[in-house]
Design a protein around this motif. Structure first.
Motif, PDB file in Angstrom:
ATOM      1  N   GLU A   7     -30.752  56.417   8.817  1.00  0.00           N
ATOM      2  CA  GLU A   7     -30.403  55.622   7.660  1.00  0.00           C
ATOM      3  C   GLU A   7     -30.490  54.152   8.030  1.00  0.00           C
ATOM      4  OE1 GLU A   7     -27.088  55.787  10.202  1.00  0.00           O
ATOM      5  OE2 GLU A   7     -27.978  57.528   9.258  1.00  0.00           O
ATOM      6  N   ARG A   8     -30.866  53.324   7.059  1.00  0.00           N
ATOM      7  CA  ARG A   8     -30.891  51.876   7.229  1.00  0.00           C
ATOM      8  C   ARG A   8     -30.198  51.293   6.011  1.00  0.00           C
ATOM      9  NH1 ARG A   8     -36.858  49.935   7.655  1.00  0.00           N
ATOM     10  NH2 ARG A   8     -36.819  51.050   5.718  1.00  0.00           N
ATOM     11  N   GLU A  13     -29.152  47.788  -0.786  1.00  0.00           N
ATOM     12  CA  GLU A  13     -29.709  49.131  -0.927  1.00  0.00           C
ATOM     13  C   GLU A  13     -29.514  49.925   0.358  1.00  0.00           C
ATOM     14  OE1 GLU A  13     -34.340  47.969   0.017  1.00  0.00           O
ATOM     15  OE2 GLU A  13     -33.675  48.032  -2.049  1.00  0.00           O
ATOM     16  N   HIS A  15     -31.378  52.973   2.539  1.00  0.00           N
ATOM     17  CA  HIS A  15     -32.585  53.768   2.738  1.00  0.00           C
ATOM     18  C   HIS A  15     -32.184  55.040   3.473  1.00  0.00           C
ATOM     19  CE1 HIS A  15     -35.801  50.654   1.929  1.00  0.00           C
ATOM     20  NE2 HIS A  15     -34.664  49.995   1.774  1.00  0.00           N
ATOM     21  N   HIS A  25     -37.930  60.121   2.050  1.00  0.00           N
ATOM     22  CA  HIS A  25     -37.423  58.756   2.166  1.00  0.00           C
ATOM     23  C   HIS A  25     -36.974  58.320   0.784  1.00  0.00           C
ATOM     24  CE1 HIS A  25     -38.137  54.217   2.781  1.00  0.00           C
ATOM     25  NE2 HIS A  25     -36.938  54.548   3.219  1.00  0.00           N
ATOM     26  N   THR A  26     -35.692  58.024   0.654  1.00  0.00           N
ATOM     27  CA  THR A  26     -35.107  57.649  -0.623  1.00  0.00           C
ATOM     28  C   THR A  26     -34.456  56.285  -0.495  1.00  0.00           C
ATOM     29  OG1 THR A  26     -34.608  59.976  -1.035  1.00  0.00           O
ATOM     30  CG2 THR A  26     -33.501  58.383  -2.441  1.00  0.00           C
ATOM     31  N   VAL A  27     -34.665  55.433  -1.481  1.00  0.00           N
ATOM     32  CA  VAL A  27     -34.023  54.126  -1.528  1.00  0.00           C
ATOM     33  C   VAL A  27     -32.995  54.172  -2.652  1.00  0.00           C
ATOM     34  CG1 VAL A  27     -34.326  51.653  -1.893  1.00  0.00           C
ATOM     35  CG2 VAL A  27     -36.093  52.968  -0.706  1.00  0.00           C
TER      36      VAL A  27
END
Length: 90
Positions: A7-8, A13, A15, A25-27
């Motif tokens: 995770e970032r 937001e 990510h 990959h979901t934002v």
């Protein structure tokens, strides 16, 4: 995070990327987060991992799950996101 999960977090937001065979990959715009759960089933408890579940506004992908992270990491992310959401309201 757990193997295959990362995770970032940016200022506005989150990510979420996970998967071994299928990469996802979901934002998530934090302003859309309505509430957050830290969930653990019996198997997850046995392996000391949890899921961070973000419930968002909107109809498409209204639930975003970050699986396979330690409970401490899930709770830390939950608290950080909650603090950000509260700051946005004021």
């Amino acid at each position: 995070g757990a193997q295959g999960t990362r995770e970032r977090q940016f200022a506005d937001e989150l990510h979420v990327a996970h998967g071994v065979w299928t990469k996802v990959h979901t934002v998530v715009p934090l302003v859309r987060v309505q509430h957050i759960d830290v969930a653990q089933g019996p198997v997850e408890r046995a392996f000391s991992v949890a899921r961070l579940v973000l419930h968002t506004a909107g109809t498409s992908h209204a639930t975003v799950v970050l699986p396979g992270v330690s409970r401490a990491t899930a709770e830390e992310l939950r608290d950080t996101i909650r603090t950000h959401i509260r700051a946005e309201l004021w």
